[in-house]
Design a protein around this motif. Sequence first.
Motif, mmCIF file in Angstrom:
data_model
loop_
_atom_site.group_PDB
_atom_site.id
_atom_site.type_symbol
_atom_site.label_atom_id
_atom_site.label_comp_id
_atom_site.label_asym_id
_atom_site.label_seq_id
_atom_site.Cartn_x
_atom_site.Cartn_y
_atom_site.Cartn_z
ATOM 1 N N SER A 116 0.830 -1.198 0.000
ATOM 2 C CA SER A 116 0.000 0.000 0.000
ATOM 3 C C SER A 116 0.869 1.255 0.000
ATOM 4 N N ALA A 117 1.885 1.253 0.856
ATOM 5 C CA ALA A 117 2.780 2.416 0.914
ATOM 6 C C ALA A 117 3.461 2.662 -0.419
ATOM 7 N N MET A 118 3.923 1.592 -1.059
ATOM 8 C CA MET A 118 4.638 1.749 -2.319
ATOM 9 C C MET A 118 3.722 2.276 -3.423
ATOM 10 N N ARG A 119 2.443 1.936 -3.372
ATOM 11 C CA ARG A 119 1.505 2.497 -4.348
ATOM 12 C C ARG A 119 1.456 4.019 -4.220
ATOM 13 N N HIS A 120 1.322 4.481 -2.995
ATOM 14 C CA HIS A 120 1.241 5.923 -2.772
ATOM 15 C C HIS A 120 2.567 6.603 -3.124
ATOM 16 N N ILE A 121 3.662 5.948 -2.781
ATOM 17 C CA ILE A 121 4.988 6.487 -3.108
ATOM 18 C C ILE A 121 5.160 6.606 -4.613
ATOM 19 N N ASP A 122 4.688 5.605 -5.345
ATOM 20 C CA ASP A 122 4.793 5.642 -6.808
ATOM 21 C C ASP A 122 4.074 6.858 -7.385
ATOM 22 N N HIS A 123 2.933 7.220 -6.799
ATOM 23 C CA HIS A 123 2.222 8.418 -7.245
ATOM 24 C C HIS A 123 3.152 9.627 -7.197
ATOM 25 N N LEU A 124 3.819 9.798 -6.050
ATOM 26 C CA LEU A 124 4.668 10.978 -5.870
ATOM 27 C C LEU A 124 5.923 10.908 -6.733
ATOM 28 N N GLU A 125 6.468 9.704 -6.877
ATOM 29 C CA GLU A 125 7.679 9.578 -7.691
ATOM 30 C C GLU A 125 7.389 9.850 -9.162
ATOM 31 N N ARG A 126 6.218 9.436 -9.644
ATOM 32 C CA ARG A 126 5.855 9.736 -11.032
ATOM 33 C C ARG A 126 5.765 11.242 -11.267
ATOM 34 N N LEU A 127 5.418 11.959 -10.225
ATOM 35 C CA LEU A 127 5.284 13.416 -10.328
ATOM 36 C C LEU A 127 6.558 14.140 -9.930
ATOM 37 N N GLY A 128 7.614 13.391 -9.709
ATOM 38 C CA GLY A 128 8.911 14.001 -9.400
ATOM 39 C C GLY A 128 8.935 14.740 -8.079
ATOM 40 N N PHE A 129 8.205 14.211 -7.076
ATOM 41 C CA PHE A 129 8.140 14.867 -5.770
ATOM 42 C C PHE A 129 8.770 13.955 -4.717
ATOM 43 N N PRO A 130 10.009 14.259 -4.260
ATOM 44 C CA PRO A 130 10.699 13.363 -3.332
ATOM 45 C C PRO A 130 10.573 13.764 -1.863
ATOM 46 N N ASP A 131 9.961 14.919 -1.575
ATOM 47 C CA ASP A 131 9.971 15.446 -0.203
ATOM 48 C C ASP A 131 8.774 14.940 0.589
ATOM 49 N N PHE A 132 8.869 13.699 1.001
ATOM 50 C CA PHE A 132 7.796 13.100 1.779
ATOM 51 C C PHE A 132 8.370 12.175 2.836
ATOM 52 N N LYS A 133 7.548 11.877 3.828
ATOM 53 C CA LYS A 133 7.866 10.858 4.826
ATOM 54 C C LYS A 133 6.719 9.859 4.845
ATOM 55 N N VAL A 134 6.953 8.690 5.412
ATOM 56 C CA VAL A 134 5.991 7.588 5.306
ATOM 57 C C VAL A 134 5.808 6.918 6.660
ATOM 58 N N SER A 135 4.578 6.500 6.941
ATOM 59 C CA SER A 135 4.313 5.643 8.097
ATOM 60 C C SER A 135 3.542 4.415 7.640
ATOM 61 N N VAL A 136 3.800 3.282 8.270
ATOM 62 C CA VAL A 136 3.074 2.034 8.005
ATOM 63 C C VAL A 136 2.662 1.464 9.361
ATOM 64 N N LYS A 137 1.591 2.000 9.906
ATOM 65 C CA LYS A 137 1.214 1.697 11.286
ATOM 66 C C LYS A 137 0.258 0.508 11.385
ATOM 67 N N ALA A 138 0.435 -0.229 12.466
ATOM 68 C CA ALA A 138 -0.499 -1.305 12.816
ATOM 69 C C ALA A 138 -0.590 -1.345 14.332
ATOM 70 N N SER A 139 -1.694 -1.882 14.843
ATOM 71 C CA SER A 139 -1.818 -2.023 16.291
ATOM 72 C C SER A 139 -1.071 -3.252 16.796
ATOM 73 N N ASP A 140 -0.744 -4.158 15.896
ATOM 74 C CA ASP A 140 0.040 -5.342 16.236
ATOM 75 C C ASP A 140 1.524 -5.006 16.137
ATOM 76 N N VAL A 141 2.240 -5.201 17.223
ATOM 77 C CA VAL A 141 3.655 -4.818 17.278
ATOM 78 C C VAL A 141 4.465 -5.532 16.204
ATOM 79 N N PHE A 142 4.292 -6.843 16.064
ATOM 80 C CA PHE A 142 5.101 -7.609 15.119
ATOM 81 C C PHE A 142 4.838 -7.157 13.678
#
Length: 371
Positions: free
Chosen positions: A160-186
């Motif tokens: 899911s994260a990589m899909r969203h990242i691909d959107h920004l990379e196609r538009l030449g926008f590198p200034d972002f940060k990412v979170s991949v949160k879950a309530s399960d620690v593992f």
Amino acid sequence: MHAPSPITRRHSRRIHVGNVPVGGGAPISVQSMTNTDTLDVAATVAQIRQLENAGADIVRVSVPSMDAAEAFGRIKREVQVPLVADIHFDYRIALRVAELGVDCLRINPGNIGREDRVQAVVSAARDNGIPIRIGVNAGSLEKDLQKKYGEPTPAALVESAMRHIDHLERLGFPDFKVSVKASDVFMAVAAYRELAGRIEQPLHLGITEAGGLRSGTVKSSIGLGMLLMDGIGDTIRVSLAADPVEEIKVGFDMLKSLRLRAKGINFVACPSCSRQNFDVIGTMNALEERLEDVLTPLDVSVIGCVVNGPGEAKESDIGLTGGDPANLVYIDGKPASKLRNDHLVDDLERLIRDKVREKQQAEQDVIARDA
């Protein structure tokens, strides 16, 4: 306590959220999120100021409507801490808060809609020097990923994260940060570890919906601690079903324990036992409550007896060792004075605040010499 952290941090691209650098070796920033109604400008401003006073580096505010966007603009003018606008679905809200001075946009490009709308948001971010945060959550994965994986998994979060990242990379926008949160620690730890090796952008850490103050603190400390020990993480949020100010306190305590940030007092205190010569628990509770306003880094040890007290005190800026008939205070590792139990907390608070002023003056003198 004064030694540098042995953790080698992951190298990441540096972005700026307002005046706060994120990534690229910058200090790990601590953030929280308001839980007031954004339309209630006075209440939201008051809460942001409380978070700022607690040491928050960044604050996120939900902006679910155009009316909330206008309120956000008024809020932004009244506070100093950088603000992240949390936006879903309606790209026009992102465009409006960009005009109103937002410091970061929290969006998922995939739920903004058509490519031209994503492009409009990215253009507004680029033109205004605003970074974007991509926020993936195990509880709101895309329907096709839910069908593909059957349930949330680390691989699903990363895809899911990589899909969203691909959107920004196609538009030449590198200034972002990412979170991949879950309530399960593992699940969260595995997803962050995988993503850390695939992109260069900063990572915002969190164990989402971690629980109440006690249980959420424990769960977050374990999950975020594992990642921080790996050198992963550029910003953190400790998600608690509690006063948001508590999130900031726990976040800084977490970073202090790993020697990754130094803000406020680092207390070393014994659990108390029958050897104690004063009420250790009561003393610590009172000191923590009274000294919440102190943001200057300081090591203070509070030990109830002479078994471990002198050794800890010699490594502290101020150390208290229980003794009979009086307790011994060390300052900068050397015996300095004796304190009796009847005014112990008052006297110790005074010594700590004196030391804080001394440190602040020394820092100002250094700045004046370098100017």
